[in-house]
Design an enzyme around this catalytic site. Sequence first.
Site, mmCIF file in Angstrom:
data_model
loop_
_atom_site.group_PDB
_atom_site.id
_atom_site.type_symbol
_atom_site.label_atom_id
_atom_site.label_comp_id
_atom_site.label_asym_id
_atom_site.label_seq_id
_atom_site.Cartn_x
_atom_site.Cartn_y
_atom_site.Cartn_z
ATOM 1 N N HIS A 129 3.813 3.746 -7.091
ATOM 2 C CA HIS A 129 3.173 4.587 -6.071
ATOM 3 C C HIS A 129 3.397 6.042 -6.480
ATOM 4 C CE1 HIS A 129 2.839 6.461 -2.028
ATOM 5 N NE2 HIS A 129 2.193 5.367 -1.657
ATOM 6 N N ASP A 206 12.378 1.164 -5.408
ATOM 7 C CA ASP A 206 11.467 1.547 -4.329
ATOM 8 C C ASP A 206 11.157 0.264 -3.557
ATOM 9 O OD1 ASP A 206 9.256 1.935 -2.766
ATOM 10 O OD2 ASP A 206 8.123 3.071 -4.250
ATOM 11 N N GLN A 209 7.700 -1.868 -0.207
ATOM 12 C CA GLN A 209 6.844 -3.043 0.029
ATOM 13 C C GLN A 209 7.626 -4.350 -0.012
ATOM 14 O OE1 GLN A 209 3.763 -2.919 1.009
ATOM 15 N NE2 GLN A 209 3.316 -0.765 0.625
ATOM 16 N N LYS A 232 7.031 0.598 7.741
ATOM 17 C CA LYS A 232 6.474 -0.582 7.067
ATOM 18 C C LYS A 232 7.272 -1.832 7.417
ATOM 19 C CE LYS A 232 4.866 2.095 3.095
ATOM 20 N NZ LYS A 232 3.413 2.176 3.154
ATOM 21 N N CYS A 370 -2.748 5.276 -3.453
ATOM 22 C CA CYS A 370 -1.701 6.172 -4.012
ATOM 23 C C CYS A 370 -1.157 5.637 -5.333
ATOM 24 C CB CYS A 370 -0.563 6.419 -3.043
ATOM 25 S SG CYS A 370 -1.059 7.352 -1.605
HETATM 26 N N1 PLP Z 1 6.348 3.284 -2.461
HETATM 27 C C1 PLP Z 1 5.483 2.293 -2.237
HETATM 28 C C2 PLP Z 1 5.468 1.098 -3.152
HETATM 29 C C3 PLP Z 1 4.615 2.371 -1.158
HETATM 30 O O1 PLP Z 1 3.742 1.380 -0.933
HETATM 31 C C4 PLP Z 1 4.654 3.503 -0.317
HETATM 32 C C5 PLP Z 1 3.702 3.640 0.797
HETATM 33 O O2 PLP Z 1 2.680 3.016 0.842
HETATM 34 C C6 PLP Z 1 5.586 4.503 -0.591
HETATM 35 C C7 PLP Z 1 6.415 4.359 -1.672
HETATM 36 C C8 PLP Z 1 5.691 5.723 0.269
HETATM 37 O O3 PLP Z 1 6.115 5.384 1.549
HETATM 38 P P1 PLP Z 1 6.122 6.476 2.714
HETATM 39 O O4 PLP Z 1 4.759 7.099 2.726
HETATM 40 O O5 PLP Z 1 6.430 5.686 3.939
HETATM 41 O O6 PLP Z 1 7.203 7.453 2.367
#
Ligand code: PLP
Length: 412
Positions: A129, A206, A209, A232, A370
């Site tokens: 992401h 990270d 998900q 999430k 993203c």
């Molecule tokens: N990392 C992953 C794999 C994500 O799917 C997301 C959000 O969709 C993020 C990071 C960023 O999360 P946030 O926008 O809640 O900080």
Amino acid sequence: MIVENEKIPFDINAIRAEFPVLKQKIYGKDLIYFDNGATSQKPQVVLDAINKYYSQENSNIHRGVHHLSQVATSHYEEARTIIQKYINAPLQEEVLFNSGTTAGINMVAFCFGELLTEGDEIVISAMEHHSNIVPWQMLCERKKCILKVIPMTKKGELEMDVFDNLLSNKTKLVAVSHISNSLGTINPIEEIIEKAHAIGAKVLIDGAQSIQHMKVDVQALDCDFYAFSGHKVFGPTGVGVLYGKKEILDSMPPYQGGGDMISKVTFEKTTYNTLPHKFEAGTPHIAGGICLGTAIEYLSKLDIDAIQKHEYELAQYAEQELLNIDGLRIIGTAKNKTSVVSFVIEGIHPFDIGTLLDKQGIAVRTGHHCTQPVMSFFEIPGTIRASFAFYNTKNEIDIFIKAVNRSLKMLR
Ligand code: PLP
């Protein structure tokens, strides 16, 4: 507090009844919510906890002698303990509250980054992401470090033999997603952590998900950092968690300066507070933290293995049914994947399908999610992404498939 082993059997109707938003009609149709990768819906216990906090407990924490402040402080710290237990972190102070995964990764990129010097290397993967790419690019620019990327195959699996070659004594940190948000791939993080540790590098996972879909045990994983977002995982927006090993967090300078993160302030010199406060400057999202605790407590009472199985079956079923559609291609066909089905349809822009599905009460996400480098790799502008949570059903997938076919009839 969590009562060990007291698990509620997986009953889809009972679960769905807990989520008021799912009872809605959108354009006269029953809402089908397949955008859980973007954010999840909230169970009644979380909605009640938000209401209770603001109607009965609202107060600032950690510095009030009065009753309300003490209640809010103890509930906030209890939430931290609930989360600590859920992810099996050894210490409560290793659980840092922040605004979400993005904040956690940026904090590590800045503070751990302060310990790096010119020529040090960071390794990420091709399916990250943007929030696990850009902070490292910013760090590399700031400290003249080098960013390396583990490539992936056309199935959306990491090329682990290339990863072996990327590692060296210059590698200081490996930052990878547990589950890809645009492909659904479950990455082999155990192997990544072991190999990175073997050459002395730290590892950030990270978990944006993953924690809502599977059991996460940070001690069993032995990861150095694990970041996730409250929204999430059935909690509120604007709150998240970074787990970090105490000795590493202790070695890092603070991120932001301000209230709560200090031990003593004079104009000549400031000394910093202990963990977790050192990294939690200013008034936090108190309601968010408390209600994230409620969400995690709710999740901890469910059978996570049954959830994982249910979501895997949903994704498999959706893929199998989608593949009957002419010109449809699944993006991300890794052997080990879950809960996300991304696809493109020949000659049709993802946005057009997304718009027509919306008119039929179905929420999916379209676009690059993203992950622009993933889209470039597959040479596509974006995908249509259906991402499932445990409250979704096979019946919803049947309605979704009919809706995709109906939309195609309009577009072709
Ligand atoms: N990392 C992953 C794999 C994500 O799917 C997301 C959000 O969709 C993020 C990071 C960023 O999360 P946030 O926008 O809640 O900080």
